[in-house]
Motif scaffolding. Structure first.
Motif, PDB file in Angstrom:
ATOM      1  N   LEU A   8      -3.909  -7.450   1.353  1.00 59.31           N
ATOM      2  CA  LEU A   8      -3.003  -7.178   0.244  1.00 59.31           C
ATOM      3  C   LEU A   8      -1.828  -6.370   0.776  1.00 59.31           C
ATOM      4  CD1 LEU A   8      -5.492  -6.272  -2.617  1.00 59.31           C
ATOM      5  CD2 LEU A   8      -4.501  -8.480  -2.037  1.00 59.31           C
ATOM      6  N   VAL A   9      -0.618  -6.873   0.518  1.00 64.37           N
ATOM      7  CA  VAL A   9       0.590  -6.286   1.086  1.00 64.37           C
ATOM      8  C   VAL A   9       1.641  -6.115  -0.010  1.00 64.37           C
ATOM      9  CG1 VAL A   9       2.333  -6.545   2.902  1.00 64.37           C
ATOM     10  CG2 VAL A   9       0.078  -7.596   3.203  1.00 64.37           C
ATOM     11  N   PRO A  10       2.208  -4.902  -0.161  1.00 63.48           N
ATOM     12  CA  PRO A  10       3.305  -4.748  -1.118  1.00 63.48           C
ATOM     13  C   PRO A  10       4.514  -5.545  -0.657  1.00 63.48           C
ATOM     14  CG  PRO A  10       3.054  -2.743   0.178  1.00 63.48           C
ATOM     15  CD  PRO A  10       1.925  -3.661   0.554  1.00 63.48           C
ATOM     16  N   GLN A  11       5.243  -6.101  -1.597  1.00 64.91           N
ATOM     17  CA  GLN A  11       6.373  -6.970  -1.266  1.00 64.91           C
ATOM     18  C   GLN A  11       7.654  -6.187  -1.033  1.00 64.91           C
ATOM     19  OE1 GLN A  11       5.902 -10.578  -0.785  1.00 64.91           O
ATOM     20  NE2 GLN A  11       4.214  -9.220  -0.359  1.00 64.91           N
ATOM     21  N   LEU A 147       2.867  -1.333   5.145  1.00 62.39           N
ATOM     22  CA  LEU A 147       1.583  -0.978   4.537  1.00 62.39           C
ATOM     23  C   LEU A 147       0.810  -2.248   4.215  1.00 62.39           C
ATOM     24  CD1 LEU A 147      -0.381   1.111   3.317  1.00 62.39           C
ATOM     25  CD2 LEU A 147       0.881   0.880   1.170  1.00 62.39           C
ATOM     26  N   ALA A 148      -0.469  -2.241   4.527  1.00 66.09           N
ATOM     27  CA  ALA A 148      -1.340  -3.358   4.167  1.00 66.09           C
ATOM     28  C   ALA A 148      -2.764  -2.868   4.019  1.00 66.09           C
ATOM     29  CB  ALA A 148      -1.278  -4.459   5.220  1.00 66.09           C
ATOM     30  N   PHE A 149      -3.511  -3.548   3.155  1.00 64.08           N
ATOM     31  CA  PHE A 149      -4.917  -3.271   2.924  1.00 64.08           C
ATOM     32  C   PHE A 149      -5.694  -4.495   3.393  1.00 64.08           C
ATOM     33  CE2 PHE A 149      -2.389  -0.844   0.029  1.00 64.08           C
ATOM     34  CZ  PHE A 149      -2.964   0.414   0.077  1.00 64.08           C
ATOM     35  N   VAL A 150      -6.435  -4.336   4.487  1.00 63.93           N
ATOM     36  CA  VAL A 150      -7.143  -5.444   5.117  1.00 63.93           C
ATOM     37  C   VAL A 150      -8.616  -5.366   4.721  1.00 63.93           C
ATOM     38  CG1 VAL A 150      -7.732  -6.552   7.303  1.00 63.93           C
ATOM     39  CG2 VAL A 150      -5.520  -5.379   7.053  1.00 63.93           C
ATOM     40  N   PHE A 151      -9.076  -6.342   3.955  1.00 59.70           N
ATOM     41  CA  PHE A 151     -10.461  -6.408   3.505  1.00 59.70           C
ATOM     42  C   PHE A 151     -11.198  -7.394   4.411  1.00 59.70           C
ATOM     43  CE2 PHE A 151      -8.156  -4.805  -0.096  1.00 59.70           C
ATOM     44  CZ  PHE A 151      -9.032  -3.915  -0.702  1.00 59.70           C
ATOM     45  N   ASN A 152     -11.994  -6.864   5.311  1.00 57.99           N
ATOM     46  CA  ASN A 152     -12.717  -7.677   6.290  1.00 57.99           C
ATOM     47  C   ASN A 152     -13.892  -8.382   5.618  1.00 57.99           C
ATOM     48  OD1 ASN A 152     -11.515  -6.967   9.043  1.00 57.99           O
ATOM     49  ND2 ASN A 152     -11.754  -4.970   8.065  1.00 57.99           N
ATOM     50  N   GLY A 153     -13.893  -9.712   5.703  1.00 57.76           N
ATOM     51  CA  GLY A 153     -14.976 -10.512   5.152  1.00 57.76           C
ATOM     52  C   GLY A 153     -14.890 -10.760   3.658  1.00 57.76           C
TER      53      GLY A 153
END
Length: 182
Positions: A8-11, A147-153
């Motif tokens: 998830l990445v803010p634009q 900024l990014a939120f990386v959700f693994n799996g």
């Protein structure tokens, strides 16, 4: 093992106070019991430290697809300027929101300047329209930000429109979901 990531990445290329906003979002996710407060080695990036999936994630849509019990199931936050694209079958196609022409070759050729922080913007070579690079149209979801939120799996199906809107509200900008599959 599941190598998939939902990011998830803010634009916006340069989100003001990215680290502070990241902490706000992590606290919100911990409060909803979607991820654990303490970090553990359940991530794939960098040193592997991440916030593991928590029991509250069972309330998400398609929770049966979530990586409960898997070694890589955590949320990792990236607070540096990065480009997020699908790794498989990415076509590098982009369009101008103003003239609607294909400008992917020029846009993707400009990414060295964007990565170096020379500019957040791109100018359409066809009509001169200038905007943050995230304002252009992409055939496949991709994003450019500090900024990014990386959700693994975590599969993309688990991120409902309401959850994405909640992320956007906390960040102050719309978010894009980028799916990365092996």
């Amino acid at each position: 093992m599941n190598d998939m990531q939902s990011i998830l990445v803010p634009q916006i290329s340069s989100l003001p106070n990215a680290e502070g906003r990241a902490q706000l979002v992590v606290r919100w996710l911990v409060g909803r019991r979607l991820v654990a407060a303490a970090q553990s080695t359940c991530g794939r990036l960098g040193n592997g430290m991440a916030h593991a999936i928590a029991e509250g994630a069972q309330r998400l849509s398609h929770a049966e697809l979530l990586p409960f019990g898997q070694p890589f199931n955590g949320l990792q936050v990236v607070t540096k300027r990065c480009i997020y694209t699908p790794t498989r079958g990415f076509l590098e196609e982009a369009g101008c929101p103003e003239c609607r022409r294909e400008i992917g070759v020029a846009l993707f050729a400009s990414l060295d300047e964007w990565s170096a922080g020379v500019s957040d913007n791109f100018t359409c070579p066809e009509c001169g329209h200038e905007d943050d690079i995230n304002g252009f149209l992409f055939l496949q979801p991709c994003a450019f930000s500090n900024l990014a939120f990386v959700f693994n799996g975590w599969p993309a199906e688990c991120f409902s429109p309401a959850l994405l809107e909640s992320f956007a509200e906390r960040l102050g900008f719309p978010v894009r979901l980028v799916r990365v599959e092996p």
